[in-house]
Design a protein around this motif. Structure first.
Motif, PDB file in Angstrom:
ATOM      1  N   PRO A   1      31.624 -12.061  32.877  1.00 56.48           N
ATOM      2  CA  PRO A   1      32.961 -11.461  33.004  1.00 56.48           C
ATOM      3  C   PRO A   1      33.869 -11.951  31.885  1.00 56.48           C
ATOM      4  CG  PRO A   1      32.678 -13.253  34.588  1.00 56.48           C
ATOM      5  CD  PRO A   1      31.345 -13.060  33.917  1.00 56.48           C
TER       6      PRO A   1
ATOM      7  N   THR B   1      30.953  -6.734  42.461  1.00 55.56           N
ATOM      8  CA  THR B   1      30.546  -6.041  43.693  1.00 55.56           C
ATOM      9  C   THR B   1      29.897  -4.691  43.367  1.00 55.56           C
ATOM     10  OG1 THR B   1      32.825  -5.266  43.890  1.00 55.56           O
ATOM     11  CG2 THR B   1      32.197  -7.126  45.282  1.00 55.56           C
ATOM     12  N   GLY B   2      29.049  -4.688  42.326  1.00 51.50           N
ATOM     13  CA  GLY B   2      28.160  -3.543  42.105  1.00 51.50           C
ATOM     14  C   GLY B   2      26.949  -3.722  43.019  1.00 51.50           C
TER      15      GLY B   2
ATOM     16  N   ARG C   1      36.834  -6.654  42.393  1.00 47.03           N
ATOM     17  CA  ARG C   1      37.834  -5.879  41.656  1.00 47.03           C
ATOM     18  C   ARG C   1      37.750  -4.423  42.126  1.00 47.03           C
ATOM     19  NH1 ARG C   1      38.178  -6.891  35.363  1.00 47.03           N
ATOM     20  NH2 ARG C   1      36.252  -5.682  35.353  1.00 47.03           N
ATOM     21  N   THR C   2      36.696  -3.708  41.725  1.00 45.91           N
ATOM     22  CA  THR C   2      36.565  -2.322  42.182  1.00 45.91           C
ATOM     23  C   THR C   2      35.553  -2.262  43.319  1.00 45.91           C
ATOM     24  OG1 THR C   2      36.855  -1.687  39.874  1.00 45.91           O
ATOM     25  CG2 THR C   2      36.143   0.045  41.395  1.00 45.91           C
TER      26      THR C   2
ATOM     27  N   ILE D   1      42.016 -12.319  39.177  1.00 48.46           N
ATOM     28  CA  ILE D   1      41.545 -13.624  38.699  1.00 48.46           C
ATOM     29  C   ILE D   1      42.302 -13.952  37.417  1.00 48.46           C
ATOM     30  CG2 ILE D   1      39.564 -14.873  37.753  1.00 48.46           C
ATOM     31  CD1 ILE D   1      37.745 -13.147  39.514  1.00 48.46           C
TER      32      ILE D   1
ATOM     33  N   GLY E   1      27.125  -7.441  35.850  1.00 50.03           N
ATOM     34  CA  GLY E   1      26.520  -6.281  35.215  1.00 50.03           C
ATOM     35  C   GLY E   1      25.937  -6.503  33.833  1.00 50.03           C
ATOM     36  N   TYR E   2      25.790  -5.400  33.123  1.00 44.61           N
ATOM     37  CA  TYR E   2      25.026  -5.379  31.876  1.00 44.61           C
ATOM     38  C   TYR E   2      25.755  -4.613  30.778  1.00 44.61           C
ATOM     39  CZ  TYR E   2      21.147  -6.356  35.046  1.00 44.61           C
ATOM     40  OH  TYR E   2      20.334  -6.904  35.987  1.00 44.61           O
TER      41      TYR E   2
ATOM     42  N   TRP F   1      29.416   1.230  34.115  1.00 44.99           N
ATOM     43  CA  TRP F   1      28.441   1.062  33.032  1.00 44.99           C
ATOM     44  C   TRP F   1      27.790   2.393  32.662  1.00 44.99           C
ATOM     45  CZ3 TRP F   1      23.247   2.155  33.827  1.00 44.99           C
ATOM     46  CH2 TRP F   1      22.759   2.154  35.133  1.00 44.99           C
TER      47      TRP F   1
HETATM   48  P1  NA7 Z   1      27.720  -3.312  37.869  1.00 43.48           P
HETATM   49  O1  NA7 Z   1      27.446  -2.179  38.752  1.00 43.48           O
HETATM   50  O2  NA7 Z   1      28.155  -3.038  36.463  1.00 43.48           O
HETATM   51  O3  NA7 Z   1      28.797  -4.219  38.607  1.00 43.48           O
HETATM   52  C1  NA7 Z   1      29.461  -5.274  37.945  1.00 43.48           C
HETATM   53  C2  NA7 Z   1      30.545  -5.769  38.842  1.00 43.48           C
HETATM   54  O4  NA7 Z   1      31.184  -6.892  38.213  1.00 43.48           O
HETATM   55  C3  NA7 Z   1      31.639  -4.745  39.118  1.00 43.48           C
HETATM   56  O5  NA7 Z   1      32.008  -4.836  40.445  1.00 43.48           O
HETATM   57  C4  NA7 Z   1      32.768  -5.218  38.194  1.00 43.48           C
HETATM   58  O6  NA7 Z   1      34.036  -4.831  38.608  1.00 43.48           O
HETATM   59  C5  NA7 Z   1      32.598  -6.705  38.305  1.00 43.48           C
HETATM   60  N1  NA7 Z   1      33.283  -7.418  37.234  1.00 43.48           N
HETATM   61  C6  NA7 Z   1      32.979  -7.442  35.930  1.00 43.48           C
HETATM   62  N2  NA7 Z   1      33.864  -8.205  35.261  1.00 43.48           N
HETATM   63  C7  NA7 Z   1      34.749  -8.649  36.181  1.00 43.48           C
HETATM   64  C8  NA7 Z   1      35.903  -9.466  36.118  1.00 43.48           C
HETATM   65  N3  NA7 Z   1      36.328  -9.976  34.952  1.00 43.48           N
HETATM   66  N4  NA7 Z   1      36.593  -9.730  37.250  1.00 43.48           N
HETATM   67  C9  NA7 Z   1      36.154  -9.203  38.425  1.00 43.48           C
HETATM   68  N5  NA7 Z   1      35.064  -8.426  38.560  1.00 43.48           N
HETATM   69  C10 NA7 Z   1      34.390  -8.159  37.437  1.00 43.48           C
HETATM   70  O7  NA7 Z   1      26.456  -4.288  37.741  1.00 43.48           O
HETATM   71  P2  NA7 Z   1      25.299  -4.561  38.809  1.00 43.48           P
HETATM   72  O8  NA7 Z   1      24.472  -5.649  38.248  1.00 43.48           O
HETATM   73  O9  NA7 Z   1      25.851  -4.763  40.159  1.00 43.48           O
HETATM   74  O10 NA7 Z   1      24.489  -3.235  38.869  1.00 43.48           O
HETATM   75  C11 NA7 Z   1      23.940  -2.676  37.677  1.00 43.48           C
HETATM   76  C12 NA7 Z   1      22.809  -1.769  38.038  1.00 43.48           C
HETATM   77  O11 NA7 Z   1      21.640  -2.539  38.329  1.00 43.48           O
HETATM   78  C13 NA7 Z   1      22.989  -0.960  39.277  1.00 43.48           C
HETATM   79  O12 NA7 Z   1      23.823   0.107  39.101  1.00 43.48           O
HETATM   80  C14 NA7 Z   1      21.572  -0.591  39.622  1.00 43.48           C
HETATM   81  O13 NA7 Z   1      21.141   0.481  38.821  1.00 43.48           O
HETATM   82  C15 NA7 Z   1      20.813  -1.818  39.266  1.00 43.48           C
HETATM   83  P3  NA7 Z   1      34.723  -3.517  37.933  1.00 43.48           P
HETATM   84  O14 NA7 Z   1      33.914  -2.378  38.380  1.00 43.48           O
HETATM   85  O15 NA7 Z   1      34.619  -3.717  36.437  1.00 43.48           O
HETATM   86  O16 NA7 Z   1      36.110  -3.529  38.412  1.00 43.48           O
END
Ligand code: NA7
Length: 540
Positions: free
Chosen positions: A153, A188-189, A211-212, A357, A382-383, A495
């Motif tokens: 993050p 929360t992905g 966050r989302t 945060i 995420g990625y 993503w």
């Molecule tokens: P995702 O779906 O990209 O989720 C990443 C999560 O991390 C998402 O909820 C983001 O919130 C959160 N995020 C990223 N940076 C921050 C910060 N700075 N503060 C708070 N939250 C943050 O990745 P996953 O690994 O869960 O899933 C990827 C794929 O793997 C999935 O779709 C499947 O195909 C298997 P945001 O949405 O940016 O508000």
């Protein structure tokens, strides 16, 4: 000539990556008589399933779908234990395939490709690895995976935290004891949801920094009994054939029924039934969920109501309900009692939309309203997806052009497989294909087989280099963007559209036309004699 070039090892085909795409590529080309070397940064086969060992990791495609169809022996010998397999079982499957096909002898593990350069004179790819080795081959297959470059993050202070920080995508191989610990999770992905439902039940106190909110549906996973496994095995050939004709590249049903073609009570029945049925059947209720906003709104209301019914604290329920973007415009997740986890007294939701945060501190995570003390932090953030892995090392094509320069405004390719300016380079499950929207194993098999046909054609014709024309690449990209234009997927920040990585070009550049149509395009490209490609004839 330089020393490194003199010491280069010459092979026929270099495959980058030992995930399901790279494993099949190595096998396929080896069986066709080529000298193939696979290079993999991980310690063994499995790709994303090698790295992602976090508690609760599981595929949300059914095991019958998320497995190879190219070998009947393999599908007959392997027994899936659950409808949706967990990471240890998927990794065991990858290992079984590697053992069965003796793939490891062709791979170099714990080795990372640092650069891949096309040599125009010699008509070959020259790949350098982080152990100093140089490999040369006429063909280079990039099976680098759409989800392989983890993203931390963008939060200050990560290095200051005194306790351990675990990253979902690079999880330690040993088990972690969360008992009695105060654990904080960011993200929360799909990943964060799987971690929450597992670790939330084990930790002393568990804090989810959301966050989302994502949309998630009940998976209703179950064991597969012997009688069903026998039926499955007897019918694999028909199922594999059907998967190739399915937009999802799997066996999941797909609807042709628009939402408003049914009266309200019937629509509700359809959704109730799908909710109880579990898995992705819910996505198959109606045909226009990602093209009709009014339909999407009503389906979203249905799911929001379900969240409200499950989560006991109304404030928490409200914070968990996604709003402001269409349902399924963010990758739909499948869970097992995710929402129920928030009814446990030790599980706490921190709504970062209301209370963002600010930083990571020595002893915890600080939000605008104060600090949450933590022993352990988990990142599930995420990625750098779809293009990240291909741009993580130097890829240099014709005329010294860098792939990262060619793609500075977003990826451009032909079928997600070939790139103009990058002769004899083939990607499996590459950007601008259906990867992420359809079954990755089916796509990888399609792409590897397409590549094998192309290289076989060249061998027969005495050709030694190919390149897709700019016109053909432009035509494919026009088709990709034409189909993406009306899709509601564009309305969410995810993503899928690249908005999760700072500075990354954004836009929906995946092929949203479904696997079956994608495959038809691939077949047409082959059947018309590869007229979208130009070839060099081998000098005799
Ligand atoms: P995702 O779906 O990209 O989720 C990443 C999560 O991390 C998402 O909820 C983001 O919130 C959160 N995020 C990223 N940076 C921050 C910060 N700075 N503060 C708070 N939250 C943050 O990745 P996953 O690994 O869960 O899933 C990827 C794929 O793997 C999935 O779709 C499947 O195909 C298997 P945001 O949405 O940016 O508000």
């Amino acid at each position: 000539m330089s020393r490194t070039i003199q010491s280069a090892e010459r092979v026929d085909i270099i495959v980058v990556g030992a995930g399901f795409g790279g494993m099949y590529a190595v096998y396929k080309f080896r069986e066709e008589g080529y000298n193939v070397v696979g290079i993999e940064a991980g310690g063994d086969v499995g790709g994303v399933w090698y790295w992602n060992r976090y508690p609760g990791a599981r595929c949300d495609l059914m095991s019958v779908d998320y497995s190879y169809g190219f070998s009947d022996e393999i599908q007959q010998e392997w027994n899936w234990s659950e409808q949706f397999a967990a990471q240890p079982e998927i990794l065991a499957y990858a290992n079984f395939v590697a053992d069965r096909l003796e793939l490891r002898k062709n791979f170099r593990f714990n080795t990372r490709v640092t650069s891949a350069r096309w040599d125009e004179e010699e008509k070959l790819w020259r790949c350098t690895t982080d152990d100093g080795a140089v490999l040369e081959a006429p063909f280079c297959i990039m099976s680098t995976g759409p989800l392989s470059i983890p993203k931390d993050p963008d939060i200050a202070g990560i290095e200051r935290f005194k306790g351990p920080i675990y990253r979902a995508q690079k999880w330690p191989h040993e088990e972690i004891d969360f008992t009695g610990k105060r654990v904080g999770l960011i993200g929360t992905g799909s990943t964060g949801i799987q971690i929450t439902q597992e670790v939330g039940r084990k930790a002393g106190e568990f804090f989810v920094f959301q966050r989302t909110p994502s949309w998630t549906l009940p998976m209703r996973n179950h064991d597969l009994d012997e009688a069903y496994l026998a039926e499955m095995k007897a019918n694999y050939p028909a199922m594999r054939a059907a998967m190739k004709m399915n937009p999802t590249g799997g066996t999941r049903p797909v609807s042709t029924r628009p939402f408003f073609s049914l009266p309200p009570s019937q629509r509700r029945d359809v959704m109730e039934h799908a909710w109880l049925d579990g898995g992705h059947t819910f996505l198959a209720c109606f045909s226009d969920l990602l093209s009709n906003q009014a339909a999407n709104d009503q389906v979203a209301d249905f799911v929001r109501d379900k969240i409200g019914e499950i989560v006991e604290d109304p404030e928490v329920a409200e914070a968990l309900k996604p709003r402001g973007y269409p349902i399924f415009a963010r990758r739909p997740c499948l869970d097992t009692e995710y929402y129920e986890t928030y009814n446990l007294p030790n599980v706490h939701l921190k709504d970062c939309l209301k209370d963002p945060i600010v930083e990571i501190a020595e002893n915890g995570i600080r939000t605008e309203s104060g600090e949450v003390e933590l022993d352990i932090i988990i990142f599930a953030t995420g990625y750098d997806a779809l293009t990240g892995a291909l741009l993580a090392f130097e890829v240099v094509g014709r005329g010294g052009v860098l792939l990262k320069d060619k793609w500075k405004e977003g990826p451009r390719s032909y079928l997600g497989i070939l790139v103009e300016g990058f002769p004899n380079m083939i990607a499996t499950s590459g950007p601008n294909g259906p990867a992420a929207l359809a079954n990755l194993i089916t796509i990888a098999e399609n792409d590897v087989e397409w590549a094998a046909d192309l290289i076989g054609h060249m061998k027969k014709q005495g050709l030694d280099a190919f390149e897709v024309t700019k016109e053909a690449e432009d035509r494919w990209m026009d088709e990709v963007f034409r189909l993406a234009e009306p899709s509601l997927i564009r309305k969410a920040q995810t993503w899928w559209v690249g908005s999760n990585v700072k500075g990354k070009p954004t836009g929906l550049s995946m092929y949203v036309g479904g696997f079956a149509n994608y495959r038809a395009h691939c077949m047409a490209a082959k059947n018309n004699g590869y007229s979208d490609l130009v070839f060099d004839k081998r000098a005799v």
